[in-house]
Design an enzyme around this catalytic site. Sequence first.
Site, PDB file in Angstrom:
ATOM      1  N   ARG A   1       0.693  -1.280  -0.010  1.00 46.66           N
ATOM      2  CA  ARG A   1      -0.038  -0.011  -0.013  1.00 46.66           C
ATOM      3  C   ARG A   1       0.973   1.222  -0.036  1.00 46.66           C
ATOM      4  O   ARG A   1       0.449   2.336  -0.565  1.00 46.66           O
ATOM      5  CB  ARG A   1      -1.042   0.073   1.181  1.00 46.66           C
ATOM      6  CG  ARG A   1      -2.159  -1.002   1.048  1.00 46.66           C
ATOM      7  CD  ARG A   1      -3.049  -0.698   1.968  1.00 46.66           C
ATOM      8  NE  ARG A   1      -4.405  -1.390   1.693  1.00 46.66           N
ATOM      9  CZ  ARG A   1      -5.114  -1.862   2.381  1.00 46.66           C
ATOM     10  NH1 ARG A   1      -5.044  -1.831   3.824  1.00 46.66           N
ATOM     11  NH2 ARG A   1      -6.299  -2.501   2.034  1.00 46.66           N
TER      12      ARG A   1
ATOM     13  N   GLY B   1     -10.537  -8.698  -0.296  1.00 44.75           N
ATOM     14  CA  GLY B   1      -9.480  -9.063   0.473  1.00 44.75           C
ATOM     15  C   GLY B   1      -8.792 -10.311   0.157  1.00 44.75           C
ATOM     16  O   GLY B   1      -7.847 -10.549  -0.050  1.00 44.75           O
TER      17      GLY B   1
ATOM     18  N   GLY C   1     -13.167  -3.352   0.836  1.00 42.13           N
ATOM     19  CA  GLY C   1     -14.690  -2.779   1.210  1.00 42.13           C
ATOM     20  C   GLY C   1     -15.021  -1.624   0.078  1.00 42.13           C
ATOM     21  O   GLY C   1     -16.172  -1.697  -0.384  1.00 42.13           O
TER      22      GLY C   1
ATOM     23  N   LYS D   1     -20.368 -16.412   2.653  1.00 45.66           N
ATOM     24  CA  LYS D   1     -21.650 -16.183   2.832  1.00 45.66           C
ATOM     25  C   LYS D   1     -22.310 -15.427   1.782  1.00 45.66           C
ATOM     26  O   LYS D   1     -21.941 -14.560   1.478  1.00 45.66           O
ATOM     27  CB  LYS D   1     -21.835 -15.489   4.305  1.00 45.66           C
ATOM     28  CG  LYS D   1     -21.270 -16.288   5.457  1.00 45.66           C
ATOM     29  CD  LYS D   1     -21.580 -15.427   6.995  1.00 45.66           C
ATOM     30  CE  LYS D   1     -23.112 -15.487   7.087  1.00 45.66           C
ATOM     31  NZ  LYS D   1     -23.445 -14.741   8.336  1.00 45.66           N
TER      32      LYS D   1
END
Length: 406
Positions: A40, A358, A381, A203
């Site tokens: 990053r 991620g 996100g 999920k």
Amino acid sequence: MALKYLDQLDLKDKRVVARFDFNVPLKEGRKKMVISDSTRIDLALDTIRFILDQGASKLVLMSHLGRPKGKRVDSMSLEPVADYLAKELGKDVILTESCTDRGIKTVLGLSTTKIVLLENLRFHNEEVNNDPDFAKTLASYGDVYINDAFGAAHRKHASVHAINLFFKNKAAAGFLMQKELKALDKVLHKPSKPFVAVIGGAKVSDKIKIIEALLPKIDQLIIGGAMAYPFLAAKGIEIGDSLCPAEDVNLAKNILKAAGADKISLPKDHIVATSLDDPSPKQHSQISIEPGHMALDIGENTLADYGSKITRAKTVLWNGPMGMFEKEAFSKGTFGMARALAELSSRDPEAFTLVGGGDSVSAIKKAGLADKVSHVSTGGGASLEYIEKGSLPGVQALRFGLESTN
Ligand code: AMP
């Protein structure tokens, strides 16, 4: 209004305050914390060097790291980031005590000071509360504002949101932000067809919004990982002891109804185990799984089927692993998909392959193929939210500015 980019602002002799995402993983070193993956920071260096090369008089860098919840936590100090930046840039980088201490103005007033890194923004509750006074203090360190923190642009936090109140027509996106938005816009607004989305992970409920947003745009939805099993259960197929929350079966039923059966690809064979520690997981060549067994990866026929769908695609978006890839025994499906994307990109220069989120990012890195796909998003996100909603609070504020409500 078009978003302004870094090279459209005059930075000569200006004090620049710039937000980055230096939220890097740290581990304990012998004497202090050390950075375990500098990606990053490395991706921010182009923007930082450009600002300095344009003749900015001061550069004040801002970032968060971890979740210190509004108080100083020494293990989340940006000190390792300051050291790393100083080494990479070959210049002094002064780390402040906090984001608000009075000494900052004094230090910025010194002719010898060029680059200042504010200590972790999230040591202050005001950052996550989007506090306008805190934003005003941050804004007082610069004449112009640059936001290059794509990974934080989905947050309504002071350093990416409220701060825009103070920089009308004096704010721009950095190069990394520009690259991320360009890649996502290409997939969302101008995808070359066929467009295949590969969605995996744990999920259905976590991914429902992204699936709903993608369905009208894509030609094929490939599903893998634990979230495939509620879909199989919804079709009445036995899934043994595979992970399958009841509410996910209902969501899966609705998606199947909305999408039409032939738009969705599901596993037709599996790697199964009797438990997570089963020493001998097996290739299971049928679609149905008997009780006492759980599926932890897609099987070899499924991988071949998914791979051939990717081969024919012109746009591929991948989010979420195909199995419990952290364990080698269940990693073939995920690494196989990483290879399929990389092979498509190297064979067909017109194909666009984007990895966002991620776990799929760490999988493609682990496979050593991150530089073989068109784009790997740095913001998990943020990239998901951008796909869902088509915008992010930090980008909207940067594009349109903010008006004071007082
Ligand atoms: P997510 O954060 O939703 O992308 O989910 C990623 C997690 O799902 C990883 O930690 C995987 O180990 C896990 N996962 C993927 N496939 C399976 C599976 N078949 N059974 C159990 N966990 C899985």
